[in-house]
Design a protein around this motif. Structure first.
Motif, PDB file in Angstrom:
ATOM      1  N   THR A 118      32.346  47.782  49.141  1.00  0.00           N
ATOM      2  CA  THR A 118      31.972  48.975  48.382  1.00  0.00           C
ATOM      3  C   THR A 118      31.660  50.151  49.295  1.00  0.00           C
ATOM      4  N   THR A 119      31.794  51.341  48.741  1.00  0.00           N
ATOM      5  CA  THR A 119      31.495  52.564  49.478  1.00  0.00           C
ATOM      6  C   THR A 119      30.011  52.882  49.396  1.00  0.00           C
ATOM      7  N   LYS A 150      39.060  52.945  29.711  1.00  0.00           N
ATOM      8  CA  LYS A 150      40.464  52.923  29.296  1.00  0.00           C
ATOM      9  C   LYS A 150      41.177  54.185  29.774  1.00  0.00           C
ATOM     10  N   THR A 151      40.503  55.319  29.675  1.00  0.00           N
ATOM     11  CA  THR A 151      41.060  56.570  30.197  1.00  0.00           C
ATOM     12  C   THR A 151      41.316  56.463  31.693  1.00  0.00           C
ATOM     13  N   GLY A 152      40.440  55.718  32.379  1.00  0.00           N
ATOM     14  CA  GLY A 152      40.587  55.526  33.821  1.00  0.00           C
ATOM     15  C   GLY A 152      41.541  54.415  34.200  1.00  0.00           C
ATOM     16  N   GLY A 153      42.303  53.897  33.243  1.00  0.00           N
ATOM     17  CA  GLY A 153      43.320  52.901  33.543  1.00  0.00           C
ATOM     18  C   GLY A 153      42.886  51.468  33.351  1.00  0.00           C
ATOM     19  N   MET A 154      41.662  51.249  32.854  1.00  0.00           N
ATOM     20  CA  MET A 154      41.149  49.884  32.693  1.00  0.00           C
ATOM     21  C   MET A 154      41.078  49.542  31.209  1.00  0.00           C
ATOM     22  N   ALA A 155      42.176  49.025  30.679  1.00  0.00           N
ATOM     23  CA  ALA A 155      42.252  48.757  29.244  1.00  0.00           C
ATOM     24  C   ALA A 155      41.727  47.382  28.878  1.00  0.00           C
ATOM     25  N   ASN A 156      41.926  46.392  29.727  1.00  0.00           N
ATOM     26  CA  ASN A 156      41.582  45.011  29.393  1.00  0.00           C
ATOM     27  C   ASN A 156      40.245  44.608  30.004  1.00  0.00           C
ATOM     28  N   THR A 157      39.207  45.290  29.588  1.00  0.00           N
ATOM     29  CA  THR A 157      37.878  45.004  30.140  1.00  0.00           C
ATOM     30  C   THR A 157      37.160  43.949  29.296  1.00  0.00           C
ATOM     31  N   ILE A 158      36.225  43.276  29.939  1.00  0.00           N
ATOM     32  CA  ILE A 158      35.331  42.338  29.262  1.00  0.00           C
ATOM     33  C   ILE A 158      33.953  42.995  29.203  1.00  0.00           C
ATOM     34  N   LEU A 159      33.368  43.023  28.024  1.00  0.00           N
ATOM     35  CA  LEU A 159      32.036  43.586  27.831  1.00  0.00           C
ATOM     36  C   LEU A 159      31.004  42.489  28.046  1.00  0.00           C
ATOM     37  N   SER A 160      30.115  42.703  28.992  1.00  0.00           N
ATOM     38  CA  SER A 160      29.046  41.743  29.290  1.00  0.00           C
ATOM     39  C   SER A 160      27.736  42.284  28.745  1.00  0.00           C
ATOM     40  N   LEU A 161      26.985  41.435  28.030  1.00  0.00           N
ATOM     41  CA  LEU A 161      25.736  41.845  27.404  1.00  0.00           C
ATOM     42  C   LEU A 161      24.578  40.958  27.852  1.00  0.00           C
ATOM     43  N   GLY A 162      23.437  41.583  28.050  1.00  0.00           N
ATOM     44  CA  GLY A 162      22.198  40.868  28.331  1.00  0.00           C
ATOM     45  C   GLY A 162      21.047  41.638  27.725  1.00  0.00           C
ATOM     46  N   HIS A 163      19.843  41.139  27.903  1.00  0.00           N
ATOM     47  CA  HIS A 163      18.672  41.828  27.356  1.00  0.00           C
ATOM     48  C   HIS A 163      17.452  41.452  28.182  1.00  0.00           C
ATOM     49  N   PRO A 281      39.977  43.066  35.269  1.00  0.00           N
ATOM     50  CA  PRO A 281      40.699  42.045  36.024  1.00  0.00           C
ATOM     51  C   PRO A 281      40.823  42.413  37.500  1.00  0.00           C
ATOM     52  N   ASP A 282      40.736  41.403  38.343  1.00  0.00           N
ATOM     53  CA  ASP A 282      40.960  41.568  39.792  1.00  0.00           C
ATOM     54  C   ASP A 282      39.937  42.467  40.460  1.00  0.00           C
ATOM     55  N   HIS A 283      38.758  42.624  39.863  1.00  0.00           N
ATOM     56  CA  HIS A 283      37.709  43.398  40.519  1.00  0.00           C
ATOM     57  C   HIS A 283      36.492  42.507  40.716  1.00  0.00           C
ATOM     58  N   HIS A 284      35.884  42.589  41.887  1.00  0.00           N
ATOM     59  CA  HIS A 284      34.853  41.626  42.273  1.00  0.00           C
ATOM     60  C   HIS A 284      33.513  41.851  41.592  1.00  0.00           C
ATOM     61  N   ASP A 285      33.299  43.029  41.010  1.00  0.00           N
ATOM     62  CA  ASP A 285      31.997  43.326  40.407  1.00  0.00           C
ATOM     63  C   ASP A 285      32.215  44.147  39.138  1.00  0.00           C
ATOM     64  N   ALA A 286      31.130  44.408  38.430  1.00  0.00           N
ATOM     65  CA  ALA A 286      31.222  45.229  37.224  1.00  0.00           C
ATOM     66  C   ALA A 286      31.774  46.602  37.579  1.00  0.00           C
ATOM     67  N   VAL A 287      32.650  47.133  36.734  1.00  0.00           N
ATOM     68  CA  VAL A 287      33.208  48.465  36.958  1.00  0.00           C
ATOM     69  C   VAL A 287      32.376  49.534  36.261  1.00  0.00           C
ATOM     70  N   ARG A 314      35.629  56.450  41.641  1.00  0.00           N
ATOM     71  CA  ARG A 314      36.594  56.016  42.657  1.00  0.00           C
ATOM     72  C   ARG A 314      37.284  54.713  42.269  1.00  0.00           C
ATOM     73  N   VAL A 315      36.560  53.867  41.534  1.00  0.00           N
ATOM     74  CA  VAL A 315      37.139  52.582  41.128  1.00  0.00           C
ATOM     75  C   VAL A 315      38.356  52.801  40.232  1.00  0.00           C
ATOM     76  N   CYS A 316      38.325  53.887  39.460  1.00  0.00           N
ATOM     77  CA  CYS A 316      39.465  54.171  38.573  1.00  0.00           C
ATOM     78  C   CYS A 316      40.758  54.324  39.363  1.00  0.00           C
ATOM     79  N   GLY A 317      40.664  54.837  40.573  1.00  0.00           N
ATOM     80  CA  GLY A 317      41.857  55.051  41.383  1.00  0.00           C
ATOM     81  C   GLY A 317      42.621  53.769  41.665  1.00  0.00           C
ATOM     82  N   GLU A 318      41.917  52.633  41.614  1.00  0.00           N
ATOM     83  CA  GLU A 318      42.566  51.357  41.886  1.00  0.00           C
ATOM     84  C   GLU A 318      43.449  50.922  40.719  1.00  0.00           C
ATOM     85  N   TYR A 319      43.232  51.506  39.542  1.00  0.00           N
ATOM     86  CA  TYR A 319      43.952  51.077  38.347  1.00  0.00           C
ATOM     87  C   TYR A 319      44.935  52.124  37.830  1.00  0.00           C
TER      88      TYR A 319
END
Length: 379
Positions: A118-119, A150-163, A281-287, A314-319
């Motif tokens: 990470t930067t 999705k605008t940044g190129g990440m359409a197939n995201t998984i939503l993670s929830l906690g509380h 997908p293919d990203h090591h941490d939450a985007v 910056r992460v959007c640039g990868e997608y």
């Protein structure tokens, strides 16, 4: 050491990537705008007290501090924009007693990177909503977060929830000290159930609380986890309320891939309730990450319910697909003054016009502006 070298985990953004990021930034800010969020630009540097560095350990470790040569006070370079926006809502926009929707996009600086890849200079972009306690506000922000990605190129995201409320309710019932709670919070991230149990046992807690704390690292998976949590966790009102909130969010996104994790209790001290994140997908941490942080504005003089999210642009640039330079029109330097009206017309219409000095450049343009038939033409 070479004078042109940059510090570790700091990098320049070159033209192709810069065009790409500025383009997606414009699109995301336009998305925020049509959802009613107004843009703010907090300063890169403030007095360190304003950046919450003394009450949030995690944020404090990220914040770079320097002395102010004008006042003699300590300055901090922001590591997170969210507290700055909370200050704006609490102080500069205090005349509005209703909802404030605010958004931002700018660089932050970390003393150390969050990870090996990470930067230290994320381009933090996000949105915050102040003045509403209803879970519907969290749902609005989660929806906007997913649309932004999705605008940044990440359409197939998984939503993670906690509380965070689930852990805090059990910790309060078990009468844990702040120090004990913090130890367990850090341990929860590793999902080491036996280590959690051993630590709770060493404090001689009642079995009901030891078992509940040791259970949390197991409560992760799909939507069915919420039913398991209802059945296996202690019947505390705060736990029930937290699970109800999670169920409301799940119901609002019936087609969305969702992951529940009741041990996702990140170390940001200012979060108070629902936590949400997105994974690609293919990203090591939450985007992207977000959550509820009611009461943060109290530090600035006005306690307000709040929820919001942010991500590193910056992460959007990868997608995103590679960005090509706009085609340019060349005009000979000898013709520039004579053709200035036509040049201004072309540039006013969004067409790139470059001056040809007779020296090779990187514009790659094959079109030229020439005088022909008593007028300037692009050939």
């Amino acid at each position: 050491m070479q004078t042109w070298q940059l510090p570790e985990h700091i990098a320049d953004i070159l033209p192709e990537r810069a065009r790409q990021l500025e383009s997606v930034k414009e699109q995301i800010l336009a998305l925020f705008r049509v959802h009613g969020f107004e843009l703010v630009h907090p300063p890169l540097m403030e007095y360190s007290d304003s950046l919450l560095t003394h009450i949030d350990t995690g944020l404090s470790l990220k914040t770079i501090r320097v002395p102010d040569q004008l006042s003699g006070r300590q300055l901090g370079i922001r590591a997170d924009i969210t507290p700055q926006v909370a200050r704006i809502d609490a102080h500069l926009l205090a005349q509005n007693q209703g909802i404030n929707r605010l958004c931002y996009s700018g660089s932050v600086l970390h003393a150390k990177p969050d990870g090996f890849l990470t930067t230290r200079e994320p381009y933090q972009t996000g949105a915050e909503l102040y003045g509403c306690t209803d879970t519907a506000a969290d749902i609005e922000l989660i929806d906007l977060m997913l649309k932004s990605l999705k605008t940044g190129g990440m359409a197939n995201t998984i939503l993670s929830l906690g509380h965070i409320g689930v852990f805090r309710a059990i910790a309060t019932a078990a009468k844990l000290s702040d120090s004990q709670s913090n130890q367990l919070l850090a341990m929860m991230q590793t999902k080491d159930r036996e280590a959690v149990r051993a630590l709770a046992t060493s404090w001689q807690l009642d079995d009901i609380w030891t078992n509940a704390l040791a259970l949390l690292p197991e409560l992760y998976g799909g939507r069915e986890i919420l039913q398991a949590a209802k059945q296996r966790l202690p019947q505390l009102s705060s736990v029930t309320q937290a699970i109800d909130v999670l169920e409301q969010v799940c119901a609002a996104f019936p087609e969305q891939a969702i992951h529940i994790d009741l041990a996702e209790v990140r170390v940001d001290n200012y979060h108070t309730g629902l936590l949400y994140a997105a994974y690609a997908p293919d990203h090591h941490d939450a985007v992207a990450r977000g959550g509820r942080y009611d009461g943060l504005g109290a530090y600035f003089g006005r306690s307000r319910p709040a929820t919001g999210f942010s991500f590193d642009l910056r992460v959007c640039g990868e997608y995103l697909a590679a960005s090509t330079r706009p085609e340019a029109v060349r005009v000979a330097v000898a013709d520039y003054t004579k053709a200035i009206d036509k040049i201004n017309e072309l540039r006013g219409n969004g067409i790139c016009v470059v001056v040809d000095y007779g020296v090779a450049d990187n514009s790659g343009s094959l079109k030229r502006l020439v005088w022909q038939g008593n007028k300037w033409l692009v050939q």
